[in-house]
Design an enzyme around this catalytic site. Structure first.
Site, PDB file in Angstrom:
ATOM      1  N   ILE A   1       0.838  -1.204   0.000  1.00 47.34           N
ATOM      2  CA  ILE A   1       0.000   0.000   0.000  1.00 47.34           C
ATOM      3  C   ILE A   1       0.873   1.253   0.000  1.00 47.34           C
ATOM      4  O   ILE A   1       0.711   2.151  -0.833  1.00 47.34           O
ATOM      5  CB  ILE A   1      -0.956  -0.008   1.219  1.00 47.34           C
ATOM      6  CG1 ILE A   1      -1.830  -1.268   1.200  1.00 47.34           C
ATOM      7  CG2 ILE A   1      -1.803   1.258   1.251  1.00 47.34           C
ATOM      8  CD1 ILE A   1      -2.681  -1.453  -0.031  1.00 47.34           C
TER       9      ILE A   1
ATOM     10  N   GLU B   1      10.553   3.100   6.193  1.00 48.67           N
ATOM     11  CA  GLU B   1      10.213   1.705   6.496  1.00 48.67           C
ATOM     12  C   GLU B   1      11.141   1.232   7.609  1.00 48.67           C
ATOM     13  O   GLU B   1      12.357   1.390   7.511  1.00 48.67           O
ATOM     14  CB  GLU B   1      10.389   0.844   5.232  1.00 48.67           C
ATOM     15  CG  GLU B   1      10.448  -0.668   5.456  1.00 48.67           C
ATOM     16  CD  GLU B   1       9.234  -1.239   6.184  1.00 48.67           C
ATOM     17  OE1 GLU B   1       8.095  -0.909   5.812  1.00 48.67           O
ATOM     18  OE2 GLU B   1       9.438  -2.019   7.149  1.00 48.67           O
TER      19      GLU B   1
ATOM     20  N   ILE C   1      -2.953 -13.283  -4.479  1.00 49.13           N
ATOM     21  CA  ILE C   1      -4.064 -13.386  -5.431  1.00 49.13           C
ATOM     22  C   ILE C   1      -4.692 -12.012  -5.640  1.00 49.13           C
ATOM     23  O   ILE C   1      -4.887 -11.260  -4.693  1.00 49.13           O
ATOM     24  CB  ILE C   1      -5.132 -14.372  -4.902  1.00 49.13           C
ATOM     25  CG1 ILE C   1      -4.537 -15.781  -4.869  1.00 49.13           C
ATOM     26  CG2 ILE C   1      -6.405 -14.339  -5.757  1.00 49.13           C
ATOM     27  CD1 ILE C   1      -5.425 -16.803  -4.221  1.00 49.13           C
TER      28      ILE C   1
ATOM     29  N   HIS D   1      -7.982 -10.699  -6.260  1.00 49.61           N
ATOM     30  CA  HIS D   1      -9.370 -11.165  -6.218  1.00 49.61           C
ATOM     31  C   HIS D   1     -10.228 -10.344  -7.168  1.00 49.61           C
ATOM     32  O   HIS D   1      -9.967  -9.168  -7.404  1.00 49.61           O
ATOM     33  CB  HIS D   1      -9.925 -11.030  -4.798  1.00 49.61           C
ATOM     34  CG  HIS D   1      -9.166 -11.825  -3.788  1.00 49.61           C
ATOM     35  ND1 HIS D   1      -9.261 -13.188  -3.696  1.00 49.61           N
ATOM     36  CD2 HIS D   1      -8.267 -11.445  -2.843  1.00 49.61           C
ATOM     37  CE1 HIS D   1      -8.462 -13.619  -2.729  1.00 49.61           C
ATOM     38  NE2 HIS D   1      -7.841 -12.586  -2.192  1.00 49.61           N
TER      39      HIS D   1
ATOM     40  N   ILE E   1      -5.835  -2.522   6.228  1.00 45.70           N
ATOM     41  CA  ILE E   1      -5.893  -3.020   4.846  1.00 45.70           C
ATOM     42  C   ILE E   1      -5.561  -4.518   4.850  1.00 45.70           C
ATOM     43  O   ILE E   1      -4.433  -4.915   4.589  1.00 45.70           O
ATOM     44  CB  ILE E   1      -4.919  -2.247   3.929  1.00 45.70           C
ATOM     45  CG1 ILE E   1      -5.033  -0.734   4.122  1.00 45.70           C
ATOM     46  CG2 ILE E   1      -5.160  -2.629   2.465  1.00 45.70           C
ATOM     47  CD1 ILE E   1      -6.340  -0.125   3.712  1.00 45.70           C
TER      48      ILE E   1
ATOM     49  N   SER F   1      -5.249  -6.751  -3.903  1.00 48.29           N
ATOM     50  CA  SER F   1      -6.029  -6.564  -5.136  1.00 48.29           C
ATOM     51  C   SER F   1      -6.426  -5.109  -5.315  1.00 48.29           C
ATOM     52  O   SER F   1      -6.490  -4.593  -6.426  1.00 48.29           O
ATOM     53  CB  SER F   1      -7.308  -7.408  -5.085  1.00 48.29           C
ATOM     54  OG  SER F   1      -7.085  -8.628  -4.441  1.00 48.29           O
TER      55      SER F   1
ATOM     56  N   CYS G   1      19.522 -24.020  -8.358  1.00 49.03           N
ATOM     57  CA  CYS G   1      18.115 -24.424  -8.474  1.00 49.03           C
ATOM     58  C   CYS G   1      17.367 -23.480  -9.409  1.00 49.03           C
ATOM     59  O   CYS G   1      16.557 -23.897 -10.217  1.00 49.03           O
ATOM     60  CB  CYS G   1      17.432 -24.439  -7.120  1.00 49.03           C
ATOM     61  SG  CYS G   1      18.244 -25.470  -5.901  1.00 49.03           S
TER      62      CYS G   1
END
Lengths: 480, 421, 121
Positions: free
Chosen positions: A13, A32, A48, A50, A333, A339, A400
């Site tokens: 955000i 931060e 995800i 949404h 939030i 999303s 990897c």
């Protein structure tokens, strides 16, 4: 130092708002307290986007989710963070049809486009490994998957190339409201600004308190997750949800934008926003519940478990001006915050800031920072030429993920260079593969030490107090 | 495209032995190693106990590696260091990335896979609790200590009693750290007896069997762990839970062959060993591709790794010279009662190759501790070998030698309990 | 005098008990003769090869060393104390002696790995 706007909190955000403001005439600073952006809830969630049928009608969540989801594709095209518009499925057995209709109706009212109810047969065509008793599904084509930390880093980088400043490892410890400005002190420096935006996530209430604003009552819920090896990736194509219950969206199974499979989250009440210890009872719950919606999950392919905390205030987002119009709260939030993030930034900058003392004007020229492609992504002849010029691109550090020294050099010299091992991993995926850094960590430490001109003893996993090396051998006074 | 008869991937003990054995057959041999120096993991194995079988003397891992390194470098084996194989195809062409040459395409008549193994990381066992700094695999702690002279911690709990964990318990102690304990979730240790005595007992480090770490505590750095005993079904016994203050956790919870390179070319793999299925020449299901050492199955003695490398290298050279695949008919070697796996899994039926001695050696691991038992090998209902032993343990790789003339069909190998007298 | 050992001669790991009385030393708990011999050796004069790391004149680079003969188990700490004080100049070759007759035990400390001048690796 004087800024127009200071944003507190470098989650998705804070960084979305930062990036949007960086496209304007405003001088912006983001503070931060962690050693990198995306180290709180933005790091540990389902990843995800949404579609927006979950949120209650008429809420900020509903409005900003639907709008945010619609903005993702453009943002992805512009900035090229990992995002795939997969669409999503809510899966139900015979008894669940009414529940799906409920979601469908809510979705239509919320303005979610193209929602569709599917029969089992239709479901099998697009998602072959649904559980045997799944009879119906709700398909939401606007949903997608995104790497939440890569998105956050990408937003911060793009803000920086457009003139914004990001200071990590700075915890706000003092805020004072003056006549036209705020004085903000951190553990390191003092700043002043006209507008202060609280995006501190789990720490939002603490910042409100420092600023003399009304302090909200926050709730915290921990979500535990399993990450499965990339070999499982092709088994599931969409985020698959069960029908939601009072406790949230339930335990879902989803491919991730990083190419793994994610199973979770639980939803367990915890005391604060930093209770990210994984619970064994939560892991058990995930194993038991995930098989209700899909089949074939192989928990022997687990490569990692993690937990994140969702901080909430009541049932909706709190995005509003404080008692002072130059103080903007972006709090509580939780889902679907990721999303909604592009829409939240737009709402804050284009609407809420109209009431503030600054005059926001968008600039004409926008810089876009794009990361160089990884060596492994190049066509063979291009890679050959690159190696001939810069041999570091032949030196595989992380076997990897096939990340080379050249790739890491680029990451270490990006606009927001990583300071810690975890931060390198989030940007380059080195150490994120199946060996979890067993082979490459030492070389990563050496590269970090070289970049910052320090000893490997000073390299940390996630910031101060997390040094990999504790001492030299024979350090024990009893021995020598 | 550069042509070689035999290309060997990996310059650890298996690859070096394979290269030396192949070059004796007058073929061209290329050895590709991603590190700056040959030796593989032996470069960080400064403890002794290597070479008792191969050299008839006790060497450190570094000494053992250097003997092979010198032999390879003074032979006509072509060595590519700092080079990474990015792709292998079933037609035996390889794509290699190297600092000097860029991207190189190599065509081989035969390929020997010798990529070794990696440690199982913490994520694989899903320990609950925080995710602070200070949880490492034993091999990572070993590399930092033995190559850089650095300690990851001063008060250490080791989870898992695999050999690397035991070796590191002693190494950390010798280097000035306090190793509080080794916890093993199984009721028996996965390590060699010798290591339990000389690494743990010599240094008064307790080994707690049927005990695990239930969760890790600490925000930035490990502050402690909760440990608890488990019952026979591996469920934690809550009443036995206790807190141990420590600053690091080292994991020695198993090794996994590194076979990702051949994942997509159709080599038949074993779910148990996580390596290729091979015949007695160590040839995989793709003719001309051989596998040996820890990438084939995890060994506990490097001496066996070298022998297996020699076997694979020898046959890869013969294959390159003749390019004639062996007959298609193969007998199966089937692990029955008590045996977790046996290797090779296949034996050529028409023309058993063995090592030229008229015998075939079968390696196997048991699935649990069996005392007063015998390993029994049967073929077409006949018992062709029976060897009693006081004890079989999963931590130690066992072997039996079969006469080729006895192998007339599929082989069954199992453990039988002997009657108590 | 009574002492307990775990046998390392085979995976069986017998619990061995050595008892010393007027009639001499007796071993019990062993399943074979090798076990008895091991127990007596461990009882009378347990010995080990010591392997360790030594600092070099290159930052963050240590070289592995070992005693080239068995030394008494009780002297391991003394030997490690000597090794911990070393600072070895690179380059150095496998087998080179860096301490002769360490702690008067009749064993030398030798290098077990060739390391180049720049301490690469």
């Amino acid at each position: 130092m004087k800024y127009d706007v200071i944003i507190i909190g470098g989650g998705v955000i804070g960084c979305s708002i930062l990036r949007r403001l960086s496209l304007t005439n405003q001088r912006v600073l983001l503070l931060e307290k962690g050693s990198d952006v995306a180290v709180g809830a933005s790091r540990a969630n389902s990843g995800i986007v949404h579609a927006g049928y979950d949120a209650e009608v008429g809420t900020l969540k509903a409005r900003l989710n639907v709008k945010g989801a619609a903005m993702f594709m453009d943002l992805h095209r512009q900035l090229e963070f990992p995002y795939v518009n997969t669409g999503s499925l809510v899966l139900a057995n015979k008894e669940g049809l009414n529940g799906l209709y409920g979601l469908l109706n809510k979705g239509i009212i919320n303005g979610v486009p193209d929602l569709k109810l599917l029969s089992r047969k239709e479901l099998l065509d697009i998602e072959p490994n649904i559980a045997d008793d799944i009879a119906f599904g709700l398909y939401a084509p606007t949903a997608g998957i995104v790497s939440p930390y890569e998105l956050t880093v990408c937003l911060a980088e793009n803000a920086i190339v457009n003139g914004a400043t990001v200071n990590t490892d700075e915890e706000v410890v003092f805020i004072k409201k003056n006549a036209d400005t705020y004085s903000v002190k951190t553990n390191r420096c003092a700043y002043s600004c006209t507008v202060l935006i609280n995006c501190a996530g789990a720490g939002a209430a603490d910042i409100d308190k420092l600023a003399g604003e009304k302090v909200p009552r926050m709730t915290y819920k921990r979500g535990d997750y399993y990450v499965l090896d990339e070999s499982e990736y092709t088994k599931y194509r969409h985020p698959c949800f069960p029908l939601p219950n009072s406790n949230g969206k339930g335990i879902l199974v989803t491919p991730t934008a990083d190419g793994n499979i994610l199973v979770g989250p639980t939803s367990i009440k915890v005391a604060d926003g930093y209770c990210t210890g994984i619970g064994s009872e939560g892991l058990k719950q995930i194993r038991e519940n995930s098989s209700k919606i899909v089949k074939g999950l192989d928990f022997r392919k687990v490569i990692r478990v993690f937990a994140g905390v969702r901080s909430g205030i009541g049932d909706d987002f709190v995005i509003e001006s404080g008692m002072n119009p130059d103080y903007i709260k972006v709090e509580g939030i939780n889902s679907p915050g990721l999303s909604a993030s592009p829409a939240i930034a737009e709402y804050v900058v284009d609407e809420l800031m109209l009431a503030s003392s600054v005059n926001v004007v968008y600039k004409d020229d926008v810089m876009v920072y794009k990361r160089k492609p990884l060596a492994r992504e190049l066509p063979e002849d291009e890679l050959h030429d690159l190696i001939k010029e810069h041999s570091e691109f032949s030196k595989v550090v992380c076997r990897c993920e096939k990340i080379t020294e050249g790739d890491l050099d680029a990451v270490l010299n990006s606009p927001l260079p990583p300071k810690t091992l975890d931060a390198v991993k989030r940007r380059a995926r080195a150490g994120m593969g199946r060996c979890q850094g067993g082979f490459c960590t030492l070389r990563l430490m050496e590269l970090l030490a070289e970049r910052y001109g320090v000893s490997i003893d000073d390299v940390t996993k996630s910031g101060e107090g997390s040094n990999v090396i504790l001492c030299d051998i024979y350090n024990d006074p009893h021995m020598v | 495209m550069i042509d070689f008869d035999v290309v060997i991937i990996g310059g650890g003990p298996a690859g070096m032995a394979a290269a030396l054995s192949a070059i004796k057959q007058d073929v061209s041999v290329l050895l590709i190693e991603r590190d700056k120096r040959l030796g593989g993991v032996l470069q960080q194995c400064v403890h002794n106990g290597f070479g008792l079988h191969y050299f008839n003397e006790e060497l450190t891992g570094t000494e053992y590696a250097e003997r092979f390194e010198q032999s390879v470098l003074s032979s006509s084996v072509k060595v590519m260091l700092d080079s990474f194989v990015i792709d292998i195809k079933a037609d035996k062409t390889l794509t290699v990335m190297s600092a000097e040459e860029g991207i190189v395409h190599i065509s081989a008549k035969s390929i020997v896979l010798a990529m070794g193994c990696r440690e199982r990381p913490a994520g694989a066992i899903a320990i609950a609790g925080d995710r602070p700094c200070g949880v490492w695999t034993a091999g990572f702690a070993q590399k930092l200590c033995n190559i850089k002279g650095k300690l990851v911690g001063k008060r250490i709990v080791i989870l898992g009693s695999g050999d690397i964990g035991l070796i590191m318990a002693r190494r950390m102690t010798y280097s000035g750290a306090k190793v509080l304990m080794v916890c093993e979730i199984m009721p028996y240790s996965g390590g060699l007896k010798r290591n339990i005595v000389q690494c743990l007992e010599d240094n008064d480090i307790p080994l707690y069997l049927s005990t695990t770490i239930t969760d890790i505590v600490g925000k930035k750095r490990v502050e402690g762990v909760h440990i608890a005993q488990v019952d026979s079904k591996m469920n934690v016994i809550e009443s036995t839970k206790r807190y141990i203050e420590c600053d690091s956790v080292l994991l020695s919870i198993g090794l996994i062959p590194e076979n990702e390179l051949i994942r997509d070319i159709g080599v038949e793999m074993s779910r148990i060993t996580q390596g290729a299925v091979v015949d007695e020449t160590r040839q995989t299901s793709i003719s001309g591709i051989y596998s040996c050492g820890n990438v084939l199955h995890v060994h506990d003695l490097v001496d066996n790794v070298s022998r297996e490398g020699e076997l694979a290298g020898y046959h890869a050279a013969l294959y390159a010279k003749s390019s004639e695949p062996l007959g298609n008919k193969k007998y199966k070697v089937i692990a029955s009662e008590g045996v977790r796996y046996a290797l090779p899994q296949l034996i050529n039926a028409e023309n058993i190759v063995g090592d030229g001695s008229g015998t075939v050696k079968l390696f196997f691991r048991v699935g649990g501790v069996y005392s007063n038992s015998a390993v029994v090998v049967k073929c077409e209902g006949r018992e062709i070998l029976r060897r009693p032993k006081p004890v079989f343990s999963p931590g130690e790789m066992e072997s039996v030698v079969l006469k080729t003339k006895d192998i007339t069909g599929d082989i069954y190998i199992g453990i039988e309990n002997l009657p108590h007298n | 005098m009574k002492k307990e050992y775990t046998c390392i001669m085979c995976p069986m790991g017998c619990s061995l008990t050595v008892t010393e009385g007027k009639s001499g030393i007796a071993v019990s708990g062993n399943s074979c003769r090798r076990g008895a011999e091991y127990a007596i050796q461990e009882y009378k004069d347990p010995k080990r090869i010591v392997t360790a790391l030594a600092f070099t004149d290159v930052v963050n680079c240590v070289v592995p060393v070992k005693t080239d003969a068995l030394i008494p188990k009780g002297k391991i700490t003394d030997v490690l104390a000597v090794v911990s004080q070393l600072k070895i100049s690179l380059p150095i070759s496998l087998g080179q002696v860096v301490v002769s007759n360490v702690c008067d035990l009749g064993a030398n400390i030798i290098v077990t790995r060739t390391l180049g001048a720049i301490g690469k690796r």
